[in-house]
Scaffold this active site. Structure first.
Site, mmCIF file in Angstrom:
data_model
loop_
_atom_site.group_PDB
_atom_site.id
_atom_site.type_symbol
_atom_site.label_atom_id
_atom_site.label_comp_id
_atom_site.label_asym_id
_atom_site.label_seq_id
_atom_site.Cartn_x
_atom_site.Cartn_y
_atom_site.Cartn_z
ATOM 1 N N LYS A 70 99.754 35.672 71.696
ATOM 2 C CA LYS A 70 99.688 37.064 71.242
ATOM 3 C C LYS A 70 98.282 37.532 70.890
ATOM 4 O O LYS A 70 97.973 38.713 71.051
ATOM 5 C CB LYS A 70 100.622 37.271 70.048
ATOM 6 C CG LYS A 70 102.095 37.173 70.401
ATOM 7 C CD LYS A 70 102.974 37.546 69.227
ATOM 8 C CE LYS A 70 104.434 37.582 69.646
ATOM 9 N NZ LYS A 70 105.311 38.095 68.579
ATOM 10 N N GLY A 129 105.456 32.809 56.246
ATOM 11 C CA GLY A 129 104.907 32.670 57.583
ATOM 12 C C GLY A 129 103.536 33.303 57.679
ATOM 13 O O GLY A 129 103.194 34.178 56.877
ATOM 14 N N GLY A 132 101.446 34.966 64.508
ATOM 15 C CA GLY A 132 101.285 36.272 65.137
ATOM 16 C C GLY A 132 102.398 37.238 64.796
ATOM 17 O O GLY A 132 102.169 38.418 64.540
#
Length: 271
Positions: A70, A129, A132
């Site tokens: 990404k 998290g 991307g």
């Protein structure tokens, strides 16, 4: 109806480290239902510059981009839409006569779901998290007006970087973090070895007011099932993956399917 591939068929594709079937099933279902001369195929690659060059050289109409590509794709395209520029991460490339323009429909989908579910911007979120997809989600919350939040990531470098980008704090774990809204943007709960794991401990879920799990397969993760059993409002990864795929479909074809057809395509792709 039965379609046949011919010289005028437009190819769309995806690039992913671990190709799945959702995009292929979703897009091809809609192509057939709407009698569009397109076909969609999933790929992976060990030579990203050559793969992106192939999109341009072969006239491939569009490409969905997943992890780990990404951010690496950004210098390989010609222009970037605001949806991708805002977060320096892309998930869609559209080829217009050799000009490759990049978008981020993950970001668009999450912004839409925040509004659809009426999430109050005064909520304190904990987002687990720092990859991307986490960047797309965190920046969507930031741009929706959320100011109170913590990026929870064991990787301090990427966690702090995302926290700085989104304007939230950073923590290595949930110890001492209080949150009204829990957001999982890790593979925890995904089909595979982590399917039976919880992204947040039960006590944390019990204290929260709402839960958002970006994992799409299975459509209901262990975290979502727990939150539902506790009567918490939830947003699922299935909602995200469908909305972002619809936006990709529109970018590729210029056609927006109606809600009934989207629901049928979603059921087919997630079955």
């Amino acid at each position: 109806m039965t379609r046949s591939i011919n010289r005028d068929t437009q190819l769309c594709m995806s690039l992913s480290g671990r190709p799945g079937n959702f995009g292929t099933r979703f897009q091809n279902f809609l192509y057939e239902a709407l009698d569009l001369n397109y076909v969609y195929k999933a790929f992976t690659t060990r030579d990203l510059p050559a793969a992106i060059g192939g999109i341009r050289a072969l006239g491939i109409r569009g490409c969905a981009v997943s992890m780990p590509f990404k951010e690496a794709c950004i210098p390989l395209v010609d222009s970037i839409d605001d949806s991708a520029a805002a977060i320096a991460s892309i998930n869609t490339i559209v080829n217009n006569d050799g000009h490759l323009r990049a978008y981020n429909t993950d970001y668009i989908a999450v912004r839409s779901l925040i509004e659809q579910h009426g999430l109050g911007t005064d909520m304190h979120l904990a987002l687990r998290g720092s990859g991307g997809m986490a960047k797309a989600v965190a920046c969507a919350f930031r741009d929706a007006g959320f100011r109170l939040g913590t990026i929870v990531a064991r990787n301090e470098a990427t966690g702090r970087k995302l926290a700085e980008t989104s304007g939230f704090g950073w923590a290595a774990d949930m110890l001492g973090v209080q949150a009204d809204l829990l957001v999982n943007v890790t593979p925890i709960g995904m089909e595979g070895p982590e399917k039976d794991q919880l992204a947040f401990e039960r006590e944390t879920v019990e204290r929260a007011n709402a839960v958002f799990d970006v994992v799409a397969l299975p459509p209901e993760t262990l975290l979502i099932k727990l939150a539902r059993s506790l009567g918490k409002p939830v947003i699922t990864g299935a909602e995200v993956i469908v909305l972002q795929a619809v936006e990709q479909f529109v970018l590729y074809t210029g056609v927006r399917p109606d809600e009934t057809l989207i629901a049928q395509a979603s059921a087919h792709a997630l079955s």
